[in-house]
Design a protein around this motif. Structure first.
Motif, PDB file in Angstrom:
ATOM      1  N   LEU A 102       0.814  -1.209   0.000  1.00  0.00           N
ATOM      2  CA  LEU A 102       0.000   0.000   0.000  1.00  0.00           C
ATOM      3  C   LEU A 102       0.854   1.268   0.000  1.00  0.00           C
ATOM      4  CD1 LEU A 102      -2.609  -1.051   2.735  1.00  0.00           C
ATOM      5  CD2 LEU A 102      -2.805  -1.317   0.256  1.00  0.00           C
ATOM      6  N   THR A 103       1.950   1.245   0.757  1.00  0.00           N
ATOM      7  CA  THR A 103       2.730   2.470   0.954  1.00  0.00           C
ATOM      8  C   THR A 103       3.671   2.784  -0.204  1.00  0.00           C
ATOM      9  OG1 THR A 103       4.399   1.212   2.212  1.00  0.00           O
ATOM     10  CG2 THR A 103       2.653   2.305   3.467  1.00  0.00           C
ATOM     11  N   ILE A 104       4.201   1.768  -0.869  1.00  0.00           N
ATOM     12  CA  ILE A 104       5.135   2.034  -1.973  1.00  0.00           C
ATOM     13  C   ILE A 104       4.473   2.868  -3.071  1.00  0.00           C
ATOM     14  CG2 ILE A 104       6.508   0.972  -3.815  1.00  0.00           C
ATOM     15  CD1 ILE A 104       7.189  -1.281  -1.848  1.00  0.00           C
ATOM     16  N   THR A 159      15.023  -2.566   9.311  1.00  0.00           N
ATOM     17  CA  THR A 159      13.666  -2.894   8.872  1.00  0.00           C
ATOM     18  C   THR A 159      13.734  -3.632   7.539  1.00  0.00           C
ATOM     19  OG1 THR A 159      13.238  -0.978   7.454  1.00  0.00           O
ATOM     20  CG2 THR A 159      12.912  -0.672   9.828  1.00  0.00           C
ATOM     21  N   THR A 160      12.581  -4.068   7.072  1.00  0.00           N
ATOM     22  CA  THR A 160      12.510  -4.724   5.760  1.00  0.00           C
ATOM     23  C   THR A 160      12.336  -3.722   4.631  1.00  0.00           C
ATOM     24  OG1 THR A 160      10.142  -5.093   6.123  1.00  0.00           O
ATOM     25  CG2 THR A 160      11.641  -6.907   6.665  1.00  0.00           C
ATOM     26  N   GLY A 161      12.521  -2.433   4.916  1.00  0.00           N
ATOM     27  CA  GLY A 161      12.514  -1.450   3.839  1.00  0.00           C
ATOM     28  C   GLY A 161      11.738  -0.196   4.159  1.00  0.00           C
ATOM     29  N   ILE A 162      11.996   0.853   3.381  1.00  0.00           N
ATOM     30  CA  ILE A 162      11.297   2.128   3.529  1.00  0.00           C
ATOM     31  C   ILE A 162       9.808   1.929   3.250  1.00  0.00           C
ATOM     32  CG2 ILE A 162      11.047   4.454   2.548  1.00  0.00           C
ATOM     33  CD1 ILE A 162      14.070   4.356   1.970  1.00  0.00           C
ATOM     34  N   GLY A 163       8.979   2.428   4.165  1.00  0.00           N
ATOM     35  CA  GLY A 163       7.535   2.299   4.013  1.00  0.00           C
ATOM     36  C   GLY A 163       6.972   0.995   4.535  1.00  0.00           C
TER      37      GLY A 163
END
Length: 328
Positions: A102-104, A159-163
């Motif tokens: 959703l965020t990407i 983390t597992t990534g930005i967003g």
């Protein structure tokens, strides 16, 4: 009766086509199905995929087989895009994870969107959590805040990534606690875990189920709190963030989808197989042993949840953008 042979001759082509269509439908699947996981091997999504794939194959019948394929990178964006752009023939399915899916598209131009999938059902709902190495003196969120205030910017977190839910949760925590943390994105939870174990980063922001899998394996990590509304059966002894004075609720839904436009019969067959697999007592026992928090949602309810959650993240983006330029 004398007209019956002529009538039959006229009907034969249509009957033949119907028979072919029925045979083709009954034959699915005729080849192995790929299940794309948008994160590295060893993480929570990868583990769930490998646990549930044999059960989905069992309920598809016709000697079906499902091969798990890892396509990590870009916070899940590489795998999500590959899934969205694969042929809609029933031979490529995969996991999509909130909030990343959703965020990407909110933070940057993307060649996928959750409405570009045929949803087959949600499987997992895993609350967020912070974990530190046992060698640190930190044992709760209060101690983490005190340390972070005394050492601005020195608390690095993976983390597992930005967003990702991990990233957004840490940003919300920074705002609530008035502290400054340093974000270090990885390709998957297993890499975040190794970063903490090897002391390359101070803290892991990862889901409770993943953290408990590593703890069961003897990992030298201590969990600080779960980001659920109330303590879960998964970790009844772990206080929530709210109990510790931080009203933060964040979790990762992990559901199964396919490229948009599946043949109706194939979509129905896949969705039914996912539901039966998720409700299979044998699978549920294995999931519990692996600390995988199950929450099955049929396609319609899954769609409603994604729509509501996307709206909340769009509002959050307006308040505190988390993309490349605004990420910490």
């Amino acid at each position: 009766m004398k007209y019956l042979p002529t009538l039959l001759r006229r009907l034969l082509p249509a009957l033949a086509l119907t028979a072919v269509a029925v045979a083709a439908q009954a034959a699915y699947p005729e080849q192995p199905i790929r299940m794309i996981v948008a994160y590295a091997p060893g993480g929570g999504t990868d583990l769930t995929a490998r646990l549930i794939a044999p059960y989905i194959a069992r309920y598809l019948g016709n000697n079906a087989s499902i091969v798990v394929v890892n396509r990590s990178g870009a916070g899940g964006g590489i795998g999500f895009a590959e899934l969205a752009n694969a042929p809609a023939d029933g031979y490529t399915i995969g996991f999509i994870n909130t909030p990343n899916v959703l965020t990407i598209p909110i933070e940057r131009k993307s060649n996928f969107h959750w409405t570009g999938y045929d949803l087959l059902g949600n499987v997992i709902d895993d609350p967020g959590n912070f974990s530190v190495h046992n060698d640190t003196p930190i044992r709760n969120l209060g101690e983490l805040v005190a340390y972070a205030k005394a050492n601005p910017g020195k608390v690095t977190y993976g983390t597992t990534g930005i967003g990702s839910d991990d990233h957004l949760a840490a940003m919300l925590f920074e705002r609530a606690a008035g502290v400054q943390l340093t974000h270090v994105p990885f390709k998957g939870a297993s890499e975040v875990h190794q970063g903490v174990v090897g002391k390359q980063i101070f803290m892991a922001s990862m889901n409770v189920g993943e953290a408990m899998q590593y703890e069961k394996g003897g990992s030298p990590m201590h969990n600080l709190g779960q980001m659920s509304a109330a303590r879960t059966n998964l970790a009844p002894g772990l206080p929530t963030f709210k109990e510790q004075g931080f009203d933060i609720v964040m979790a990762s839904l992990r559901g199964i989808a396919a490229p948009k436009g599946l043949p109706a019969a194939v979509k129905e067959q896949l969705a039914s197989a996912v539901q039966k697999a998720a409700n299979d007592p044998e699978f549920q026992a294995k999931a519990a042993a692996a600390f995988a928090p199950l929450r099955y949602l049929p396609p319609a309810k899954y769609e409603a949840e994604l729509k509501t959650t996307e709206a909340s993240f769009k509002q959050l983006w307006k308040e505190m953008p988390w993309g490349e330029n605004g990420a910490k």
